[in-house]
Design a protein around this motif. Structure first.
Motif, PDB file in Angstrom:
ATOM      1  N   ARG A   1       0.822  -1.197   0.000  1.00 35.48           N
ATOM      2  CA  ARG A   1       0.000   0.000   0.000  1.00 35.48           C
ATOM      3  C   ARG A   1       0.865   1.259   0.000  1.00 35.48           C
ATOM      4  O   ARG A   1       0.473   2.261  -0.566  1.00 35.48           O
ATOM      5  CB  ARG A   1      -0.935  -0.004   1.199  1.00 35.48           C
ATOM      6  N   TYR A   2       2.001   1.180   0.645  1.00 41.88           N
ATOM      7  CA  TYR A   2       2.898   2.328   0.683  1.00 41.88           C
ATOM      8  C   TYR A   2       3.303   2.734  -0.731  1.00 41.88           C
ATOM      9  O   TYR A   2       3.240   3.902  -1.089  1.00 41.88           O
ATOM     10  CB  TYR A   2       4.135   2.001   1.525  1.00 41.88           C
ATOM     11  N   TYR A   3       3.708   1.760  -1.531  1.00 43.31           N
ATOM     12  CA  TYR A   3       4.158   2.072  -2.890  1.00 43.31           C
ATOM     13  C   TYR A   3       2.998   2.470  -3.798  1.00 43.31           C
ATOM     14  O   TYR A   3       3.178   3.270  -4.719  1.00 43.31           O
ATOM     15  CB  TYR A   3       4.952   0.901  -3.470  1.00 43.31           C
ATOM     16  N   THR A   4       1.819   1.956  -3.520  1.00 44.14           N
ATOM     17  CA  THR A   4       0.645   2.387  -4.269  1.00 44.14           C
ATOM     18  C   THR A   4       0.357   3.850  -3.951  1.00 44.14           C
ATOM     19  O   THR A   4       0.123   4.662  -4.859  1.00 44.14           O
ATOM     20  CB  THR A   4      -0.576   1.516  -3.919  1.00 44.14           C
ATOM     21  N   TYR A   5       0.402   4.204  -2.688  1.00 42.44           N
ATOM     22  CA  TYR A   5       0.196   5.584  -2.269  1.00 42.44           C
ATOM     23  C   TYR A   5       1.227   6.509  -2.913  1.00 42.44           C
ATOM     24  O   TYR A   5       0.909   7.625  -3.324  1.00 42.44           O
ATOM     25  CB  TYR A   5       0.275   5.684  -0.746  1.00 42.44           C
ATOM     26  N   ARG A   6       2.449   6.033  -3.029  1.00 37.22           N
ATOM     27  CA  ARG A   6       3.540   6.837  -3.597  1.00 37.22           C
ATOM     28  C   ARG A   6       3.559   6.795  -5.132  1.00 37.22           C
ATOM     29  O   ARG A   6       4.391   7.444  -5.753  1.00 37.22           O
ATOM     30  CB  ARG A   6       4.885   6.339  -3.074  1.00 37.22           C
ATOM     31  N   HIS A   7       2.684   5.995  -5.729  1.00 36.68           N
ATOM     32  CA  HIS A   7       2.639   5.809  -7.186  1.00 36.68           C
ATOM     33  C   HIS A   7       3.988   5.349  -7.731  1.00 36.68           C
ATOM     34  O   HIS A   7       4.434   5.797  -8.785  1.00 36.68           O
ATOM     35  CB  HIS A   7       2.174   7.080  -7.903  1.00 36.68           C
ATOM     36  N   ASN A  26      -5.390 -13.504  -5.763  1.00 36.87           N
ATOM     37  CA  ASN A  26      -5.753 -12.373  -4.914  1.00 36.87           C
ATOM     38  C   ASN A  26      -5.996 -11.135  -5.769  1.00 36.87           C
ATOM     39  O   ASN A  26      -5.081 -10.608  -6.407  1.00 36.87           O
ATOM     40  CB  ASN A  26      -4.656 -12.116  -3.882  1.00 36.87           C
ATOM     41  N   VAL A  27      -7.217 -10.667  -5.771  1.00 36.62           N
ATOM     42  CA  VAL A  27      -7.618  -9.544  -6.616  1.00 36.62           C
ATOM     43  C   VAL A  27      -6.895  -8.256  -6.224  1.00 36.62           C
ATOM     44  O   VAL A  27      -6.505  -7.477  -7.094  1.00 36.62           O
ATOM     45  CB  VAL A  27      -9.154  -9.369  -6.580  1.00 36.62           C
ATOM     46  N   ASP A  28      -6.692  -8.017  -4.954  1.00 35.73           N
ATOM     47  CA  ASP A  28      -5.993  -6.800  -4.528  1.00 35.73           C
ATOM     48  C   ASP A  28      -4.555  -6.766  -5.053  1.00 35.73           C
ATOM     49  O   ASP A  28      -4.091  -5.735  -5.543  1.00 35.73           O
ATOM     50  CB  ASP A  28      -5.990  -6.669  -3.008  1.00 35.73           C
ATOM     51  N   PHE A  29      -3.858  -7.894  -4.953  1.00 35.53           N
ATOM     52  CA  PHE A  29      -2.483  -7.952  -5.453  1.00 35.53           C
ATOM     53  C   PHE A  29      -2.449  -7.821  -6.978  1.00 35.53           C
ATOM     54  O   PHE A  29      -1.571  -7.166  -7.542  1.00 35.53           O
ATOM     55  CB  PHE A  29      -1.791  -9.244  -5.027  1.00 35.53           C
ATOM     56  N   LEU A  30      -3.416  -8.446  -7.645  1.00 37.99           N
ATOM     57  CA  LEU A  30      -3.492  -8.322  -9.103  1.00 37.99           C
ATOM     58  C   LEU A  30      -3.786  -6.883  -9.517  1.00 37.99           C
ATOM     59  O   LEU A  30      -3.220  -6.385 -10.502  1.00 37.99           O
ATOM     60  CB  LEU A  30      -4.565  -9.257  -9.662  1.00 37.99           C
ATOM     61  N   MET A  31      -4.651  -6.210  -8.771  1.00 34.58           N
ATOM     62  CA  MET A  31      -4.968  -4.818  -9.075  1.00 34.58           C
ATOM     63  C   MET A  31      -3.718  -3.947  -8.920  1.00 34.58           C
ATOM     64  O   MET A  31      -3.430  -3.097  -9.766  1.00 34.58           O
ATOM     65  CB  MET A  31      -6.098  -4.304  -8.174  1.00 34.58           C
ATOM     66  N   THR A  32      -2.971  -4.175  -7.847  1.00 35.35           N
ATOM     67  CA  THR A  32      -1.735  -3.415  -7.641  1.00 35.35           C
ATOM     68  C   THR A  32      -0.738  -3.693  -8.759  1.00 35.35           C
ATOM     69  O   THR A  32      -0.078  -2.774  -9.254  1.00 35.35           O
ATOM     70  CB  THR A  32      -1.122  -3.749  -6.270  1.00 35.35           C
ATOM     71  N   LEU A  33      -0.649  -4.948  -9.173  1.00 35.74           N
ATOM     72  CA  LEU A  33       0.241  -5.306 -10.280  1.00 35.74           C
ATOM     73  C   LEU A  33      -0.183  -4.576 -11.547  1.00 35.74           C
ATOM     74  O   LEU A  33       0.661  -4.003 -12.254  1.00 35.74           O
ATOM     75  CB  LEU A  33       0.230  -6.821 -10.489  1.00 35.74           C
ATOM     76  N   GLY A  34      -1.469  -4.587 -11.846  1.00 30.00           N
ATOM     77  CA  GLY A  34      -1.965  -3.912 -13.041  1.00 30.00           C
ATOM     78  C   GLY A  34      -1.707  -2.413 -13.009  1.00 30.00           C
ATOM     79  O   GLY A  34      -1.232  -1.826 -13.987  1.00 30.00           O
TER      80      GLY A  34
END
Length: 111
Positions: A1-7, A26-34
């Motif tokens: 989540r930290y890296y998602t927040y930091r883009h 895991n949909v959350d991990f796949l979403m972050t990957l995408g």
């Protein structure tokens, strides 16, 4: 989540890939990957991640919208339209309806 927040797309991809080794659906991990792949300009990897989400959950609004918007902004209206129509059927919004209408040449379509 930290890296998602930091883009931070590179780190988003790195850590979500690690997490997906233990939880491949895991949909959350796949979403972050995408999202990370798209930020890094690795569009095919991003598309693949969103498609994997839809394989697990065909009604995933965020994945449908991500794919529809990607194809829309890249000028591929034939590919964009079905994703956007599916997203609109799940959670109707005026903005998505406006895009769908523009893709259909101004014709209004019910979701």
């Amino acid at each position: 989540r930290y890296y998602t927040y930091r883009h931070d797309g590179r780190r988003m991809m790195e850590y979500s890939t690690m997490m997906l080794q233990g939880a491949p659906g895991n949909v959350d991990f796949l979403m972050t990957l995408g999202q990370g792949a798209m930020l890094c300009g690795k569009y095919e990897e991003g598309i693949n991640a969103y498609e994997r989400i839809l394989a697990v959950n065909p009604e995933n609004y965020d994945a449908l919208l991500a794919l529809g918007n990607y194809y829309y902004v890249t000028g591929n209206s034939v590919r964009a339209l079905p994703y956007l129509q599916r997203a609109q059927a799940i959670r109707p919004t005026p903005h998505v309806q406006q895009i769908i209408s523009s893709l259909l040449g101004g014709r209004h379509v019910k979701a």
